[in-house]
Motif scaffolding. Structure first.
Motif, mmCIF file in Angstrom:
data_model
loop_
_atom_site.group_PDB
_atom_site.id
_atom_site.type_symbol
_atom_site.label_atom_id
_atom_site.label_comp_id
_atom_site.label_asym_id
_atom_site.label_seq_id
_atom_site.Cartn_x
_atom_site.Cartn_y
_atom_site.Cartn_z
ATOM 1 N N LYS A 73 -45.814 -16.063 1.840
ATOM 2 C CA LYS A 73 -46.191 -17.462 2.083
ATOM 3 C C LYS A 73 -47.078 -17.574 3.308
ATOM 4 O O LYS A 73 -48.105 -18.230 3.308
ATOM 5 C CB LYS A 73 -44.912 -18.282 2.344
ATOM 6 C CG LYS A 73 -44.345 -18.975 1.130
ATOM 7 C CD LYS A 73 -44.780 -20.460 1.121
ATOM 8 C CE LYS A 73 -44.507 -21.114 -0.204
ATOM 9 N NZ LYS A 73 -43.088 -21.084 -0.556
ATOM 10 N N GLU A 121 -28.606 -14.159 7.612
ATOM 11 C CA GLU A 121 -29.463 -14.088 6.420
ATOM 12 C C GLU A 121 -29.820 -12.651 6.042
ATOM 13 O O GLU A 121 -30.543 -12.416 5.082
ATOM 14 C CB GLU A 121 -30.753 -14.871 6.662
ATOM 15 C CG GLU A 121 -30.523 -16.352 6.922
ATOM 16 C CD GLU A 121 -31.829 -17.065 7.197
ATOM 17 O OE1 GLU A 121 -32.525 -17.387 6.223
ATOM 18 O OE2 GLU A 121 -32.157 -17.269 8.380
ATOM 19 N N ALA A 148 -39.701 -19.711 10.897
ATOM 20 C CA ALA A 148 -39.612 -18.805 9.747
ATOM 21 C C ALA A 148 -38.760 -17.570 10.053
ATOM 22 O O ALA A 148 -38.412 -16.814 9.148
ATOM 23 C CB ALA A 148 -41.018 -18.354 9.348
ATOM 24 N N GLU A 156 -42.016 -14.612 3.955
ATOM 25 C CA GLU A 156 -41.687 -15.397 2.760
ATOM 26 C C GLU A 156 -41.655 -16.896 3.033
ATOM 27 O O GLU A 156 -41.508 -17.687 2.108
ATOM 28 C CB GLU A 156 -40.294 -15.006 2.248
ATOM 29 C CG GLU A 156 -40.242 -13.726 1.475
ATOM 30 C CD GLU A 156 -38.837 -13.477 0.941
ATOM 31 O OE1 GLU A 156 -38.695 -13.362 -0.275
ATOM 32 O OE2 GLU A 156 -37.893 -13.410 1.752
ATOM 33 N N ARG A 157 -41.679 -17.260 4.334
ATOM 34 C CA ARG A 157 -41.519 -18.682 4.665
ATOM 35 C C ARG A 157 -42.678 -19.162 5.542
ATOM 36 O O ARG A 157 -43.230 -18.385 6.318
ATOM 37 C CB ARG A 157 -40.198 -18.888 5.426
ATOM 38 C CG ARG A 157 -39.061 -18.053 4.859
ATOM 39 C CD ARG A 157 -37.738 -18.574 5.273
ATOM 40 N NE ARG A 157 -37.215 -17.917 6.440
ATOM 41 C CZ ARG A 157 -35.908 -17.649 6.585
ATOM 42 N NH1 ARG A 157 -35.037 -17.985 5.647
ATOM 43 N NH2 ARG A 157 -35.475 -17.073 7.670
ATOM 44 N N LYS A 216 -38.645 -11.208 5.555
ATOM 45 C CA LYS A 216 -38.064 -12.556 5.372
ATOM 46 C C LYS A 216 -38.982 -13.608 5.990
ATOM 47 O O LYS A 216 -39.178 -14.692 5.442
ATOM 48 C CB LYS A 216 -36.698 -12.641 6.065
ATOM 49 C CG LYS A 216 -35.510 -12.262 5.217
ATOM 50 C CD LYS A 216 -34.811 -13.572 4.765
ATOM 51 C CE LYS A 216 -33.636 -13.388 3.856
ATOM 52 N NZ LYS A 216 -33.651 -12.369 2.859
ATOM 53 N N THR A 217 -39.553 -13.267 7.165
ATOM 54 C CA THR A 217 -40.431 -14.216 7.853
ATOM 55 C C THR A 217 -41.690 -14.516 7.045
ATOM 56 O O THR A 217 -42.130 -15.669 7.002
ATOM 57 C CB THR A 217 -40.801 -13.653 9.251
ATOM 58 O OG1 THR A 217 -39.606 -13.570 10.013
ATOM 59 C CG2 THR A 217 -41.793 -14.528 9.983
#
Ligand code: ADP
Length: 319
Positions: free
Chosen positions: A255, A312, A306, A299-300, A296-297
């Motif tokens: 993202k 998580e 993020a 992805e947002r 993970k970061t």
């Protein structure tokens, strides 16, 4: 305890269909503000990755930040931003009459490309004399970047070396450092362009996944553990006398890659703080966990917002 010493900036982000010409005014699509600065981002990453979002008051690692803001409203926002994420901000100086660091960021909507005007303000008020000593209790690990004056960073390195504190340097924005600086650096975390700059390499298109001659130059700078983050290609780990290890990136739906590198640094620091073993297996585990956290970061959307919390991710010492 991990102490991050570095920059705090308030980010002012405008998204626009196109960048204005000289003398032109454009009505933008959207505007947002956020807490940033590499120092603050990495402190927040350390704090989030060592606590649950459901209880930020306690975590597996104490994370503090030292830096400087102005006595303006942005300074208050920046301090609150740290505290709201579980960072101890007591060592962030509030400089009377100074302005807080600000980054004006223009994002071009169709390309996602950004243009940034950075005004360091109080970040540049940190002087070498402020760091000729470090107050007790000493941290176990100090994390540094290069968004405060270089002579101040070099003094922090000297003091940390005298006090035998492990230092992680993320040399961003990159510049060539004096050779003796590396004597104080245990962990060097660079992305590919930073790797090229710190090794004084003119060519900016080096493939850091496979170029072993360049790897040797980077390792010869002197840091014991060298990590090259390779964006969507993952991570490469170098250590003297050991074969190069590469870690593939997680396959994720990308993202927004903002703060990926800062998340990696924070996660790696938390993992090596929680496990003081520096064997190859332990280092591989730390890198693998940081690789998962950084994925993970991306992805947002967003920067600090993020960055994942510890709850998580699987535990950093999971098999
Ligand atoms: P920086 O943000 O400092 O330029 P990188 O782009 O190298 O750093 O990204 C840091 C880390 O974030 C990578 O090593 C990887 O772990 C993760 N990452 C970055 N981009 C991606 C991606 N597209 N997919 C999965 N992980 C990514």
């Amino acid at each position: 305890r991990i102490e991050v010493i570095g920059s705090l900036n308030l980010d002012l982000v405008s998204t626009t269909a196109r960048v204005p010409q000289g003398g032109e005014t454009i009505i933008t699509q959207s505007f947002s503000t956020g807490c940033g600065g590499k120092g603050a981002n990495q402190a927040v990453a350390c704090a989030r990755l060592s606590r649950s979002q459901h209880d930020i008051s306690s975590g597996s690692v104490i994370v503090s930040m030292a830096g400087a803001v102005g006595d303006d409203s942005f300074g208050g926002d920046l301090l609150k931003g740290l505290r709201d994420n579980g960072v101890d901000a007591a060592s962030v100086l509030v400089r009377k009459g100074e302005k807080s660091g600000v980054a004006v960021i223009i994002v071009e909507e169709h390309s996602g490309e950004n243009r940034i005007l950075m005004s360091p303000g109080a970040n540049f008020s940190l002087k070498p004399a402020d760091f000729t000593d470090l107050p007790a209790p000493l941290p176990d690990i100090i994390i540094l970047q290069l968004e405060i004056p270089l002579d101040t960073t070099l003094q922090i390195l000297k003091t940390a070396q005298q006090k035998k504190i492990e230092v992680l340097l993320n040399p961003a924005p990159a510049q060539k450092l004096p050779n003796e600086a590396y004597l104080a650096i245990t962990h060097l975390v660079v992305n590919e362009s930073e790797a090229s700059i710190v090794t004084g390499n003119e060519a900016r298109d080096i493939d850091w996944t496979s170029n072993t001659a360049q790897h040797k130059t980077l390792l010869d700078l002197g840091a014991r553990h060298v990590i090259i983050t390779l964006g969507a290609r993952g991570v490469c780990y170098l250590s003297k006398g050991k074969p190069i290890r590469t870690f593939a990136a997680q396959k994720v739906n990308v993202k927004d890659t903002t703060a990926a590198g800062d998340t990696f640094v924070g996660a790696y620091a938390v993992a090596i703080m929680l496990n003081r073993d520096r064997s190859e297996t332990a280092m591989a585990k730390a890198i693998d966990w940081a690789n998962q956290a950084a994925a993970k970061t991306v992805e947002r959307p967003g920067a600090q917002s993020a960055i994942p919390w510890a709850n998580e991710l699987p535990p950093s010492n999971a098999k």
